[in-house]
Enzyme design. Sequence first.
Site, PDB file in Angstrom:
ATOM      1  NE  ARG A  84      14.889  41.438  14.725  1.00 41.35           N
ATOM      2  CZ  ARG A  84      15.842  40.531  14.966  1.00 41.35           C
ATOM      3  NH1 ARG A  84      15.742  39.308  14.482  1.00 41.35           N
ATOM      4  NH2 ARG A  84      16.898  40.834  15.708  1.00 41.35           N
ATOM      5  CG  HIS A 110      13.868  34.625  17.258  1.00 44.42           C
ATOM      6  ND1 HIS A 110      13.495  35.947  17.370  1.00 44.42           N
ATOM      7  CD2 HIS A 110      15.062  34.649  16.605  1.00 44.42           C
ATOM      8  CE1 HIS A 110      14.411  36.730  16.833  1.00 44.42           C
ATOM      9  NE2 HIS A 110      15.371  35.953  16.360  1.00 44.42           N
ATOM     10  CD  GLU A 126      10.398  37.088  17.918  1.00 41.34           C
ATOM     11  OE1 GLU A 126      10.112  36.749  16.759  1.00 41.34           O
ATOM     12  OE2 GLU A 126      11.490  36.841  18.449  1.00 41.34           O
TER      13      GLU A 126
HETATM   14  C1  DGY Z   1      19.638  38.382  15.963  1.00 45.54           C
HETATM   15  O1  DGY Z   1      20.821  38.150  16.242  1.00 45.54           O
HETATM   16  O2  DGY Z   1      19.237  39.484  15.617  1.00 45.54           O
HETATM   17  C2  DGY Z   1      18.693  37.251  16.084  1.00 45.54           C
HETATM   18  O3  DGY Z   1      17.441  37.526  15.691  1.00 45.54           O
HETATM   19  C3  DGY Z   1      18.761  36.638  17.467  1.00 45.54           C
HETATM   20  O4  DGY Z   1      19.636  35.592  17.274  1.00 45.54           O
END
Ligand code: DGY
Length: 324
Positions: A242, A289, A271
């Site tokens: 993250r 991402h 983001e």
């Molecule tokens: C998640 O699954 O948390 C990712 O960041 C999105 O694929």
Amino acid sequence: MAKPVLLVTRKLPDAIEARAAEEFDARLNPGDEPWHLDGAEIARRAAEARAEGILAAAGDALGAACIRALPDSVRIIATFSVGYDHIDLAAARERGIVVTNTPEVLSFATAECAFTLMLMAARRAGEGERLVRSGQWKGWAPTQLLGVTLERKRLGILGFGRIGRELAGMARALSMEIHYRDVRRLPDLEDGAIWHDSDAGFLGAIDVLSMHVPGGEGTRKWLNAERLRMMRKGAIVVNTGRGSSVDDEALIAALRSGHIRAAGLDVYDGEPRVNPGYLGLENVVLLPHLGSATEETRQAMGERCLENLGAVLLRGEAPPRAVR
Ligand code: DGY
């Protein structure tokens, strides 16, 4: 009997939408309209549809205000993600709403993304790609765009969960030495990886840091100026967890000074906004991402969501993957 109404906040893979429409009275978002970014609008749509379930996704505005405004009909929020930092769990608990996620199925894909970024950062692949596309490449040269090899380097994995351990497996193919930092030692899962009980010991021992920690207050700006100083000069930073766990200004300063050789980022604080300081830096690789973005993985994530929703809304059972 009428099918339970399911509010789907994002455009999902076609096969998942088809199955959702078969099993539920699904209110889809085929154009991927951005109303999911507005918590009040999510609540309004849920009330209008008298939704019993919400199939949400990473980044949806499911904060406390939204959850408090949801109609009483909502019993489950199934997020199409492993991360759930976009959902106020305490508010959901207060409302008696079950929250589920999609662990396991995206571990390999996300590790692949980290592996890609690690190689791109070490081998200056972003710079090379930009050079060729710009039409400025003059041909092979003995000293052009020299990177560093990862062979036998020390990889430090922050957060030795499923994704971190998949990455360790991939890195072993490069003969990398695996180090990890986690809240506790995981002897049964180490497979030769070296655990560190302090940030300083961990960060000082590694050549590449790959971050796999969840978002939220506990990890906010974990990689700050002080911890960056603990890293060796010339180390590489990769983040597919993250964005909030990195202090962007501190990382940008370290990339500018060369203390950090290069970085590979897939996630950003706030983001889709990206700190503009990264955009002009040649030594940072930026992906939008993409961690779990494979056809196979997104299909499997959708199936996980539907299993969770089916358990609660169709069979009145506990969902297989509730977040606690
Ligand atoms: C998640 O699954 O948390 C990712 O960041 C999105 O694929």
